[in-house]
Design an enzyme around this catalytic site. Structure first.
Site, short mmCIF file in Angstrom:
data_model
loop_
_atom_site.label_atom_id
_atom_site.label_comp_id
_atom_site.label_asym_id
_atom_site.label_seq_id
_atom_site.Cartn_x
_atom_site.Cartn_y
_atom_site.Cartn_z
N LYS A 36 73.73 -9.35 88.55
CA LYS A 36 72.43 -8.89 88.05
C LYS A 36 72.51 -7.44 87.55
O LYS A 36 72.02 -7.13 86.48
CB LYS A 36 71.35 -8.97 89.14
CG LYS A 36 71.04 -10.36 89.63
CD LYS A 36 69.82 -10.36 90.52
CE LYS A 36 69.97 -9.53 91.79
NZ LYS A 36 70.96 -10.02 92.74
N ARG A 56 61.64 -10.40 95.77
CA ARG A 56 62.65 -11.10 96.57
C ARG A 56 62.01 -12.11 97.52
O ARG A 56 62.71 -12.81 98.23
CB ARG A 56 63.42 -10.09 97.39
CG ARG A 56 64.88 -9.95 97.03
CD ARG A 56 65.41 -8.85 97.87
NE ARG A 56 66.84 -8.78 97.96
CZ ARG A 56 67.57 -7.92 97.27
NH1 ARG A 56 67.03 -7.14 96.38
NH2 ARG A 56 68.87 -7.86 97.50
N ARG A 83 85.24 -6.70 93.99
CA ARG A 83 84.49 -5.49 93.63
C ARG A 83 84.79 -4.35 94.61
O ARG A 83 85.05 -3.22 94.22
CB ARG A 83 82.99 -5.81 93.62
CG ARG A 83 82.14 -4.65 93.15
CD ARG A 83 80.72 -5.05 92.91
NE ARG A 83 79.97 -5.26 94.14
CZ ARG A 83 78.77 -5.85 94.19
NH1 ARG A 83 78.24 -6.33 93.10
NH2 ARG A 83 78.14 -5.98 95.34
N ARG A 125 73.05 -11.57 103.77
CA ARG A 125 72.24 -11.37 102.57
C ARG A 125 72.10 -12.68 101.79
O ARG A 125 71.06 -12.96 101.21
CB ARG A 125 72.88 -10.28 101.69
CG ARG A 125 72.70 -8.88 102.28
CD ARG A 125 73.65 -7.87 101.67
NE ARG A 125 73.38 -7.61 100.27
CZ ARG A 125 74.29 -7.16 99.41
NH1 ARG A 125 75.53 -6.94 99.80
NH2 ARG A 125 73.97 -6.92 98.17
N ARG A 146 79.56 0.39 99.42
CA ARG A 146 78.28 0.17 100.12
C ARG A 146 78.51 -0.42 101.50
O ARG A 146 79.32 -1.34 101.65
CB ARG A 146 77.43 -0.80 99.29
CG ARG A 146 76.70 -0.14 98.17
CD ARG A 146 76.12 -1.15 97.22
NE ARG A 146 75.28 -2.15 97.89
CZ ARG A 146 74.58 -3.07 97.23
NH1 ARG A 146 74.62 -3.10 95.91
NH2 ARG A 146 73.85 -3.93 97.88
P1 AMP Z 1 70.46 -4.94 96.36
O1 AMP Z 1 71.10 -3.71 95.82
O2 AMP Z 1 69.43 -5.52 95.43
O3 AMP Z 1 71.45 -5.97 96.85
O4 AMP Z 1 69.61 -4.48 97.65
C1 AMP Z 1 70.24 -3.88 98.76
C2 AMP Z 1 69.33 -3.97 99.96
O5 AMP Z 1 68.11 -3.27 99.70
C3 AMP Z 1 68.89 -5.36 100.34
O6 AMP Z 1 69.86 -6.03 101.13
C4 AMP Z 1 67.60 -5.08 101.11
O7 AMP Z 1 67.86 -4.59 102.41
C5 AMP Z 1 67.01 -3.94 100.30
N1 AMP Z 1 66.14 -4.44 99.22
C6 AMP Z 1 66.35 -4.32 97.87
N2 AMP Z 1 65.35 -4.89 97.19
C7 AMP Z 1 64.48 -5.39 98.11
C8 AMP Z 1 63.25 -6.11 98.03
N3 AMP Z 1 62.73 -6.43 96.84
N4 AMP Z 1 62.65 -6.46 99.19
C9 AMP Z 1 63.15 -6.12 100.37
N5 AMP Z 1 64.32 -5.48 100.53
C10 AMP Z 1 64.98 -5.10 99.41
#
Ligand code: AMP
Length: 277
Positions: free
Chosen positions: A13, A88, A127, A150, A139
């Site tokens: 994404k 989400r 990655r 996740r 990360r």
């Molecule tokens: P990402 O970079 O999108 O994989 O997000 C990393 C982490 O941020 C996720 O595993 C969640 O803990 C938090 N996070 C990101 N976007 C959301 C969302 N829309 N709702 C809740 N938690 C989020």
């Protein structure tokens, strides 16, 4: 152009969002990035989100809804945006519907990157290895254990959104297992098929458009072609997305429709909290 990118962690994404930003001059809104920035800066939101993020769980809906609501009010949103990582959950999607309605913003499409889960783990491992080789910080939620969590959270909480947006005729599904180049091309193809892409105004195009405008009598009605395109859009959307029905079927749990009242309440709660601060 206003889009949502949907797909599990590791689906690409972020990469595709950046390419869309570059091509169409829109802004990427990644809740993950915004939260990581808040954690790094040690803001109250960051402190609240830190542990949750490290465990692979989701931060509370009202936190991310608040972040997005604020961001949508910024002037750089006028050319369009691409939401990456938000919504989400179904309540987040319902709250977003409310926010967009209130702000008179229309969503063009939701692009789902469909990927094979077992390949995701490999992708993330590659990655991480590449980042380490470049000496970059990795990360803390990119370990295989946290990734499994996740992914599980994606399956139960986020996958119902496929049904949610398919029901609302917004869903476009792309095979995310193709090469990055192919995925980009396919996304651009389906977006132009539904008429979501407006050609970037190059100086030459702008000059031609200006000349055309000058040649036209004032007060002329808008071109019929725009109306025709708008009429044809639902058909094009159907043709563009090859698997909307399958996608709807695949969503294991049918998305519970959040009542307008509940969605309004969620948005109100966020607005109230922010007013207090
Ligand atoms: P990402 O970079 O999108 O994989 O997000 C990393 C982490 O941020 C996720 O595993 C969640 O803990 C938090 N996070 C990101 N976007 C959301 C969302 N829309 N709702 C809740 N938690 C989020």
């Amino acid at each position: 152009m206003r889009l949502i990118l949907l797909g599990p962690p590791g689906a690409g994404k972020g990469t595709q969002a950046q390419r869309l930003v570059h091509k169409h001059g829109i802004v990427q809104l990644s809740t993950g990035e915004m939260l990581r920035a808040a954690v790094a800066a040690g803001t109250p939101i960051g402190l609240q989100a830190k542990e949750v993020m490290a465990s692979g769980a989701l931060v509370p809906d009202e936190v991310v809804i608040g972040i997005i609501s604020d961001r949508l009010d910024q002037p750089d949103m006028k050319n369009g945006f691409i939401l990456d990582g938000f919504p989400r959950t179904v309540p987040q999607a319902a709250a977003l519907d409310e926010l967009l309605k209130k702000k008179h913003i229309k969503l063009d499409a939701v692009v789902e990157l469909r990927v094979n889960e077992s390949a995701l783990l490999n992708r993330v491992e590659t990655r991480v290895a590449e980042m380490r080789a470049r000496g970059e910080e990795v990360r803390i939620d990119d370990t295989p254990e946290v990734l499994s969590k996740r992914l599980a959270s994606y399956r139960t909480l986020t996958e119902p959104l496929i049904h949610y947006y398919s029901e609302r005729r917004k869903l476009l599904t792309v095979d995310g297992m193709m090469t990055i180049e192919h995925v980009t091309r396919e996304i651009n193809r389906i977006l132009s098929a539904i008429g979501a892409t407006e050609p970037k105004a190059t100086p030459k195009a702008a000059a031609t458009a200006g000349a055309r405008k000058a040649a036209k009598p004032a007060g002329k009605k808008p071109a019929k072609t725009a109306k025709k395109a708008a009429k044809a859009a639902p058909k094009a959307r159907k043709a563009a997305s090859k698997t909307p029905k399958r996608a709807a079927k695949k969503a294991k749990k049918p998305a519970k429709k959040m009542s307008k009242k509940t969605a309004k309440k969620a948005v109100k709660k966020v607005t109230k909290k922010r007013a207090k601060r």
